[in-house]
Scaffold this motif. Structure first.
Motif: not given
Length: 302
Positions: A31, A33-34, A39, A42-43
């Motif tokens: 996924v 990376t924020s 976030e 949360n992921n």
């Protein structure tokens, strides 16, 4: 059979997988990376929850950038600024309810090679990860060596070239001379009048056409890396040096680096006849972070 969640947090993506106790990755994905630490957490919570619905999870292993203390405290967090100064272990455990182990990404790669890769059978070795910058994991007598402040093995900060003599001495470091982005691409783009390039493969293509700047960039890059590796060899005498990161899959890169090490060694009479460790690519590449993080979690749980 015990099952684990392995997470490899990188600057671009979080790679993750469901791994069994033998090191086999049963499922994996990634996924983006924020830039937000919240976030990212949360992921991670969602990823662990997803795998919990499939198998009973014994522990979570995390590979993270930066300087990581043994208790999971992030002294630094690489490009993830929100991770500086937090206890990542406690944050993940609070969200998942599962025992979690945090390991520096380069150390995780070293653990992975010890378990499933090209360091099997070796007791003293160094795993260098070459990318945007340079990280490394140092194994001494089968144990990761962390040093007095948790930053042993960070050869990227080592000064190897005489690029800058002003206040910006970091430009002399391996991070800014021997890394793929900070070194090779940086050198080429700083000396080119053309639009900047962001893919090291282009430099290799130009070098094959005998482009002078591409050849000079590669020579500078190899020289910096070779100096750093030779310094490591004479200081610690590892049995083997493994090179990770995307560029390690390039056979031209490995051949060029090995030639430069041999050249510098031959031109130094003090070390010309010494036996040095073999330098070869790491085996696990993109899966190293996941596998190494899980291996570390298994060790802690044992």
């Amino acid at each position: 059979m015990n099952y684990y969640v392995g997470l490899d947090i990188g600057g671009t993506s979080i790679k993750y997988g469901l791994v069994d106790e033998t090191g086999k990755i049963l499922e994996k994905d990634r996924v983006k990376t924020s830039i937000s630490g919240e976030e990212i957490l949360n992921n991670i919570e969602m990823i662990v929850s997803q795998f919990k619905s499939l198998k009973p999870i014994t522990a979570v292993g995390v590979s993270a950038p930066g300087i990581v203390q043994q208790d999971g405290f992030m002294t630094t967090g690489g490009a993830i600024r929100d991770f500086y100064g937090i206890n990542l272990k406690k944050e993940i455990e609070k969200r998942t309810g599962i025992s979690t182990t945090i390991e520096n990404d380069a150390n995780a790669a070293a653990f992975a090679e010890q378990w499933q890769g090209n360091a099997v059978g070796f007791h003293n070795y160094y795993c260098m990860v070459i990318g945007t910058g340079i990280g490394g994991g140092l194994i001494i007598n089968d144990q990761i060596y962390r040093g007095g402040h948790g930053m042993a093995g960070e050869l990227g900060m080592m000064s190897v070239m005489n690029v800058s003599t002003d206040t910006h001495l970091e430009y002399n470091s391996l991070n800014f001379t021997g890394a793929t982005v900070g070194g090779l691409l940086r050198y080429y783009n700083n000396h080119s009048d053309s639009p900047a390039i962001d893919d090291a493969r282009v430099i290799y293509q130009l070098a094959a056409q005998q482009d002078k700047l591409a050849l000079a960039s590669l020579d500078f890059f190899y020289t910096a890396l070779a100096k750093g590796i030779i310094n490591l060899m004479v200081a610690l005498d590892p049995e083997i040096v493994l090179i990770g990161g995307g560029i390690s899959a390039n056979s031209q890169f490995m051949a060029g680096l090995q030639d430069k090490i041999a050249d510098l060694k031959y031109r130094n009479q003090d070390i010309r006849n010494l036996n040095f460790a073999e330098v070869k690519p790491a085996k696990l590449r993109n899966d190293a972070g996941i596998i190494g993080a899980v291996y570390r979690a298994i060790q802690v749980e044992a």
